[in-house]
Design an enzyme around this catalytic site. Structure first.
Site, PDB file in Angstrom:
ATOM      1  N   CYS A   1     -14.306  -8.597 -32.425  1.00  0.00           N
ATOM      2  CA  CYS A   1     -13.163  -9.911 -32.249  1.00  0.00           C
ATOM      3  C   CYS A   1     -11.966  -9.810 -32.736  1.00  0.00           C
ATOM      4  O   CYS A   1     -11.183  -9.981 -33.203  1.00  0.00           O
ATOM      5  CB  CYS A   1     -14.224 -10.929 -33.358  1.00  0.00           C
ATOM      6  SG  CYS A   1     -14.123 -10.495 -35.693  1.00  0.00           S
TER       7      CYS A   1
ATOM      8  N   CYS B   1     -55.959  13.306 -11.090  1.00  0.00           N
ATOM      9  CA  CYS B   1     -55.951  14.441 -10.999  1.00  0.00           C
ATOM     10  C   CYS B   1     -56.838  15.101 -10.293  1.00  0.00           C
ATOM     11  O   CYS B   1     -57.130  16.248 -10.120  1.00  0.00           O
ATOM     12  CB  CYS B   1     -54.985  15.264 -12.045  1.00  0.00           C
ATOM     13  SG  CYS B   1     -55.982  15.903 -13.249  1.00  0.00           S
TER      14      CYS B   1
ATOM     15  N   CYS C   1     -71.381  16.416 -27.252  1.00  0.00           N
ATOM     16  CA  CYS C   1     -70.712  16.167 -28.273  1.00  0.00           C
ATOM     17  C   CYS C   1     -71.029  14.631 -29.190  1.00  0.00           C
ATOM     18  O   CYS C   1     -70.187  14.185 -29.590  1.00  0.00           O
ATOM     19  CB  CYS C   1     -68.901  15.624 -27.660  1.00  0.00           C
ATOM     20  SG  CYS C   1     -69.641  14.644 -26.534  1.00  0.00           S
TER      21      CYS C   1
ATOM     22  N   CYS D   1     -70.134   4.262 -17.463  1.00  0.00           N
ATOM     23  CA  CYS D   1     -70.598   5.444 -18.771  1.00  0.00           C
ATOM     24  C   CYS D   1     -69.322   6.351 -19.423  1.00  0.00           C
ATOM     25  O   CYS D   1     -68.155   6.383 -19.179  1.00  0.00           O
ATOM     26  CB  CYS D   1     -71.085   6.718 -18.029  1.00  0.00           C
ATOM     27  SG  CYS D   1     -70.523   7.300 -16.373  1.00  0.00           S
TER      28      CYS D   1
END
Length: 543
Positions: A237, A320, A346, A313
């Site tokens: 301004c 990829c 795991c 699952c």
């Protein structure tokens, strides 16, 4: 000490000998100034002169037209104190970035002569060695080795005199190199700053460079002065804000832009500038999206791209071609059944992996809770500002009709809308404040978990009471605006009273909220300080 100032007259310099007058300052007309001459009262007056307004939060809106007057005003104060010319006083102030406090501190630590030397300003102008020669006498310029009339030369405060053509070439080069704010004598190892009036006289024949010099000189006050900040409006301004008291303010420019003077960002009190920078970075880079990615995806161990599992699952295959376990993220073979993967186990990682997913989901939900409420109030603030402008236009149109209500009749409504705007401006950043103060590592060491829970409950109680009153006032103002198709001067007295009472109640709640934040939250910090713009209560809400 009462130094005497001398009015200087710098005439035009032209190449025509008959029109060019020698540019040279008269003596300062005062005795030598020593540090003993500057009393403690003088220095205190100088340091306090930037803060002579009433109240801790005061500011003024300045335009380009105001800057030169402000520079002269500050220069005259220093000129009266040090007994120098106005040009020298402004050169000293420019060296200290227009800060009279810094100059006062320098005068306490060093004597006046050292301060002037540091600034490249001479306390007393040296006599021009050619001063006694007649105007038409020929003198040799040491720069170009040419002979010039004496009245076609110019001498700076250091006493070095050269022909006007060499001065102009030197000044042009300095301006082209971006040193328009620091033009100095071209004599070898001199370094004395050139006086403003002499530079103007020399540049009258170069109007383009004169404009560049003037713009650079004026902009130094706006860009280097720590008490001045340009309005951040887009497009700009053309105005700036100069604070007169505490720098922690949220001034409003005449264009309607409000901002934090300290950091230049949108107003964010009760957030500190540091808290707001954290929140701004988080919302700008959209880290909430990253929280969602962390909660719902896993990186492929081969290409590292995010993979989302939408069912099935725990054996997942990336685009990829790499297979991996969803629980632990390790690469696996392709052979698997519904409940097992060939040559892979795991189970011990399952609990930790689920815990991380749950934590990321909680962080995302918490972020969205505060983000949505912050954005709702911020959007309401923008909308209510626009409605206020529309209401003013409606009042202006109605006031043109004979017998219609005037602005004095609904001053209470305008003040209520202003109070609503202020309350929205407090509520919106109060959510980023709560998000970071009560859930960020920034303050975890400052309070015990029990204290944090207690503080958060107290804060949210005050926040919710303010929020409910704000929504109540918003509904009342909406009702008033709907009834403002004015045909009579009579106004619903009960509705007016409810609006006024709600405005007063909001102010009381804001005061209590700030008292809690400043004393019980920020005030209890030990390892870090926190400063915010304090709330300034409004007067005459009843109208």
């Amino acid at each position: 000490m009462a130094p005497q100032s001398v009015q200087m007259e710098d005439a035009e310099c032209t190449e025509d000998d008959s029109e060019c007058e020698h540019i040279y300052d008269a003596s300062y007309g005062s005795s030598d100034v020593s540090v003993e001459d500057l009393t403690a009262v003088d220095l205190e007056t100088l340091a306090a002169s930037n803060n002579n307004s009433v109240g801790p939060n005061t500011y003024r809106i300045i335009s380009n037209e105001d800057v030169e007057a402000l520079q002269d005003e500050a220069g005259h104060e220093v000129m009266a104190l040090l007994g120098c010319t106005l040009s020298a006083a402004k050169s000293v102030l420019m060296h200290y970035r227009w800060s009279k406090e810094k100059l006062a501190n320098a005068l306490v630590e060093r004597d006046v002569e050292q301060v002037f030397t540091e600034c490249g300003v001479k306390i007393e102008a040296k006599e021009n060695p050619w001063a006694l020669l007649p105007a038409n006498a020929l003198v040799m310029c040491e720069i170009c080795c040419g002979e010039e009339r004496f009245d076609a030369t110019c001498s700076m405060d250091c006493g070095h005199s050269f022909c006007n053509a060499c001065w102009r070439l030197h000044i042009k080069t300095q301006i082209d190199d971006g040193r328009a704010r620091d033009l100095r004598c071209m004599h070898f190892k001199c370094g004395t700053k050139c006086g403003q009036e002499k530079l103007r006289g020399l540049l009258k024949l170069l109007p383009g460079y004169l404009i560049k010099y003037e713009q650079a000189y004026l902009s130094s006050y706006l860009e280097e002065n720590h008490r001045v900040r340009l309005c951040p409006s887009v497009p700009w301004c053309g105005r700036a804000i100069q604070v007169e008291g505490e720098a922690l303010q949220e001034p409003e420019c005449s264009c309607g832009t409000t901002f934090c003077f300290k950091c230049g960002r949108p107003p964010h009190s009760p957030c500190t500038c540091h808290i707001w920078s954290i929140w701004n970075e988080k919302t700008t880079v959209d880290s909430g999206t990253y929280d969602w990615i962390a909660a719902h995806t896993k990186p492929c161990p081969k290409c590292n791209k995010a993979v989302e599992k939408d069912g099935g699952c725990n054996h997942v295959t990336c685009k990829c071609g790499q297979a991996f376990c969803w629980h632990c993220g390790q690469a696996t073979k392709m052979s698997h059944t519904w409940d097992s993967i060939a040559d892979h186990s795991c189970g011990r990682y399952k609990e930790e992996a689920e815990r991380k997913v749950d934590e990321a989901q909680r962080n995302l939900q918490r972020y969205m809770h505060y983000f949505e409420r912050w954005k709702d109030h911020a959007d309401s603030l923008v909308k209510e500002k626009r409605e206020r402008v529309n209401l003013l236009k409606l009042i202006e149109d109605e006031c043109e009709d004979e017998g219609s209500v005037n602005t004095r009749d609904i001053g209470w409504l305008m003040r209520a809308m202003e109070q609503l705007k202020t309350a929205r401006g407090v509520l919106a950043p109060s959510y980023p404040f709560a998000y970071i103060f009560f859930g960020n590592d920034l303050y975890t060491s400052e309070f015990s978990p029990e204290q944090t829970v207690s503080n958060q409950q107290l804060f949210e109680d005050q926040q919710q009471m303010l929020e409910s009153e704000v929504e109540r006032l918003s509904a009342l103002i909406t009702k008033c605006k709907e009834d403002l198709i004015v045909e009579t001067k009579d106004y619903n007295a009960e509705l007016r009273l409810r609006v006024i009472n709600s405005s007063v109640s909001i102010q009381d709640r804001i005061i209590k909220l700030y008292d809690l934040i400043e004393h019980d939250l920020y005030g209890k910090l030990h390892s870090r300080s926190a400063e915010i713009t304090s709330y300034q209560p409004k007067r005459n809400l009843a109208g």
